[in-house]
Write a protein that holds these residues in place. Sequence first.
Motif, PDB file in Angstrom:
ATOM      1  N   ASP A  99     -12.560  55.292  49.980  1.00 36.99           N
ATOM      2  CA  ASP A  99     -11.799  55.831  51.121  1.00 36.99           C
ATOM      3  C   ASP A  99     -10.985  54.727  51.789  1.00 36.99           C
ATOM      4  O   ASP A  99      -9.814  54.906  52.121  1.00 36.99           O
ATOM      5  CB  ASP A  99     -12.754  56.442  52.173  1.00 36.99           C
ATOM      6  N   PHE A 100     -11.634  53.588  51.989  1.00 39.17           N
ATOM      7  CA  PHE A 100     -10.964  52.453  52.640  1.00 39.17           C
ATOM      8  C   PHE A 100      -9.702  52.054  51.854  1.00 39.17           C
ATOM      9  O   PHE A 100      -8.624  51.872  52.424  1.00 39.17           O
ATOM     10  CB  PHE A 100     -11.936  51.267  52.707  1.00 39.17           C
ATOM     11  N   ALA A 101      -9.858  51.923  50.526  1.00 31.49           N
ATOM     12  CA  ALA A 101      -8.740  51.483  49.681  1.00 31.49           C
ATOM     13  C   ALA A 101      -7.617  52.523  49.684  1.00 31.49           C
ATOM     14  O   ALA A 101      -6.436  52.178  49.806  1.00 31.49           O
ATOM     15  CB  ALA A 101      -9.233  51.237  48.263  1.00 31.49           C
ATOM     16  N   ARG A 102      -7.984  53.789  49.563  1.00 30.81           N
ATOM     17  CA  ARG A 102      -6.976  54.848  49.500  1.00 30.81           C
ATOM     18  C   ARG A 102      -6.160  54.912  50.793  1.00 30.81           C
ATOM     19  O   ARG A 102      -4.935  54.994  50.763  1.00 30.81           O
ATOM     20  CB  ARG A 102      -7.661  56.201  49.229  1.00 30.81           C
ATOM     21  N   GLU A 103      -6.859  54.806  51.942  1.00 34.90           N
ATOM     22  CA  GLU A 103      -6.154  54.891  53.234  1.00 34.90           C
ATOM     23  C   GLU A 103      -5.122  53.773  53.409  1.00 34.90           C
ATOM     24  O   GLU A 103      -4.165  53.913  54.144  1.00 34.90           O
ATOM     25  CB  GLU A 103      -7.172  54.814  54.384  1.00 34.90           C
ATOM     26  N   ARG A 104      -5.344  52.646  52.770  1.00 41.57           N
ATOM     27  CA  ARG A 104      -4.421  51.509  52.916  1.00 41.57           C
ATOM     28  C   ARG A 104      -3.589  51.263  51.660  1.00 41.57           C
ATOM     29  O   ARG A 104      -2.918  50.229  51.557  1.00 41.57           O
ATOM     30  CB  ARG A 104      -5.208  50.241  53.258  1.00 41.57           C
ATOM     31  N   ALA A 105      -3.714  52.155  50.687  1.00 37.94           N
ATOM     32  CA  ALA A 105      -3.007  52.013  49.405  1.00 37.94           C
ATOM     33  C   ALA A 105      -3.322  50.667  48.756  1.00 37.94           C
ATOM     34  O   ALA A 105      -2.434  49.969  48.250  1.00 37.94           O
ATOM     35  CB  ALA A 105      -1.502  52.203  49.584  1.00 37.94           C
ATOM     36  N   LEU A 106      -4.599  50.301  48.755  1.00 41.32           N
ATOM     37  CA  LEU A 106      -5.031  49.056  48.125  1.00 41.32           C
ATOM     38  C   LEU A 106      -5.724  49.365  46.804  1.00 41.32           C
ATOM     39  O   LEU A 106      -6.208  50.483  46.598  1.00 41.32           O
ATOM     40  CB  LEU A 106      -5.997  48.307  49.063  1.00 41.32           C
ATOM     41  N   LYS A 107      -5.791  48.351  45.936  1.00 39.70           N
ATOM     42  CA  LYS A 107      -6.381  48.572  44.611  1.00 39.70           C
ATOM     43  C   LYS A 107      -7.854  48.193  44.623  1.00 39.70           C
ATOM     44  O   LYS A 107      -8.203  47.066  45.004  1.00 39.70           O
ATOM     45  CB  LYS A 107      -5.624  47.720  43.588  1.00 39.70           C
ATOM     46  N   LEU A 108      -8.688  49.126  44.183  1.00 36.99           N
ATOM     47  CA  LEU A 108     -10.133  48.871  44.103  1.00 36.99           C
ATOM     48  C   LEU A 108     -10.565  48.931  42.643  1.00 36.99           C
ATOM     49  O   LEU A 108     -10.336  49.924  41.964  1.00 36.99           O
ATOM     50  CB  LEU A 108     -10.904  49.930  44.904  1.00 36.99           C
ATOM     51  N   LEU A 109     -11.167  47.834  42.165  1.00 36.84           N
ATOM     52  CA  LEU A 109     -11.749  47.837  40.819  1.00 36.84           C
ATOM     53  C   LEU A 109     -13.222  48.219  40.958  1.00 36.84           C
ATOM     54  O   LEU A 109     -13.879  47.802  41.919  1.00 36.84           O
ATOM     55  CB  LEU A 109     -11.641  46.450  40.173  1.00 36.84           C
ATOM     56  N   VAL A 110     -13.716  48.988  40.010  1.00 37.35           N
ATOM     57  CA  VAL A 110     -15.113  49.422  40.103  1.00 37.35           C
ATOM     58  C   VAL A 110     -15.832  49.103  38.789  1.00 37.35           C
ATOM     59  O   VAL A 110     -15.315  49.386  37.710  1.00 37.35           O
ATOM     60  CB  VAL A 110     -15.197  50.945  40.376  1.00 37.35           C
ATOM     61  N   VAL A 111     -16.994  48.473  38.913  1.00 46.53           N
ATOM     62  CA  VAL A 111     -17.848  48.264  37.731  1.00 46.53           C
ATOM     63  C   VAL A 111     -19.157  48.995  37.992  1.00 46.53           C
ATOM     64  O   VAL A 111     -19.874  48.666  38.937  1.00 46.53           O
ATOM     65  CB  VAL A 111     -18.132  46.760  37.489  1.00 46.53           C
TER      66      VAL A 111
END
Length: 311
Positions: A99-111
């Motif tokens: 949610d945090f990344a989407r609201e700021r249009a930031l890229k989140l990598l997930v492992v």
Amino acid sequence: MKCRKCGATAVVHMRQHHLALCKTHFLDWIVEQTQRFIEKYHMFSPQERLLVAVSGGKDSLSLWDILWRLGYQVDGLYIGLGIEGGSDYSNKSHQLCEDFARERALKLLVVDVAGVYGASIPEIAAITHRGREKPCSVCGISKRHIMNRVAREGGYDVLVTGHNLDDEAAVLFGNTMNWIPGYLVRQSPVLEADEHGFVRKVKPLCRIYEREMAAYAFLRGIEYIYEECPHVGGSTTLYYKDILNRMEMDRPGAKLNFYLTFLQAKEGGLFAPQADRGRDTLSACPTCGQPTSAPGECSFCRMVLRIKEIG
Ligand code: Q46
Ligand code: ZN
Ligand code: ZN
């Protein structure tokens, strides 16, 4: 109490700095202080690519927010540990990071540890320790391994973590109680990249109190996970934090003084570089290529091999 900068009602009073600030000036002050520490300890430049490890907690999400406000090129990394407990800790924290990344249009990598390595952190711990111990040592090894691997593979210059002053002071307390020279030498706001394959690691919040980070997250309206990981209870770090908090109550600034005088003592040459022998004997793990002090596979790859043998 009044804000020192504008005279409006103060919302935060930092006794250790003899400083009270209103919401606007406090939020700006945290950002300015972080930038000051980034420069003071030569952490990184605006041209470099940063990867910030986010857990869904107040420190790491606030740090991502601060670095974003400062205009740095910063992506996030969330590691899905597969910790459920009563609070469904991992799923909730993952969702908050998304949610945090989407609201700021930031890229989140997930492992996702279970997806990539075949077992979650508690499952790996149950297999390798036969359930006798808490999963924290397995968790620590895995997080360090995965953060470094993702940073290297993604071509990031720096790995950024949200350790705050309370974390650093507690670790220092533990290292001092046991006088572990190698750990004391390496405890620093910046650990430089080296020829063994470690990416540079930095802690821009290392001089900011946990209480101030909680105030920053709250006043910025950042949604973070309030619950701690269910395995954190009873840890020695929490015990040391508690002792330091009691000292801080009696002597505001005690924690900061403990940490800063340590950094000054190091700068003054208190610990000879020879004490840091740990990294000299490293070699590349034949399986994953990351640096390890073990003669063959690194401890992470050995864990993964055991999972595969059993599964
Ligand atoms: S090490 Fe242990 Fe933490 Fe991993 S298992 Fe939870 S408490 S998350 S910082
Ligand atoms: Zn003000
Ligand atoms: Zn390995």
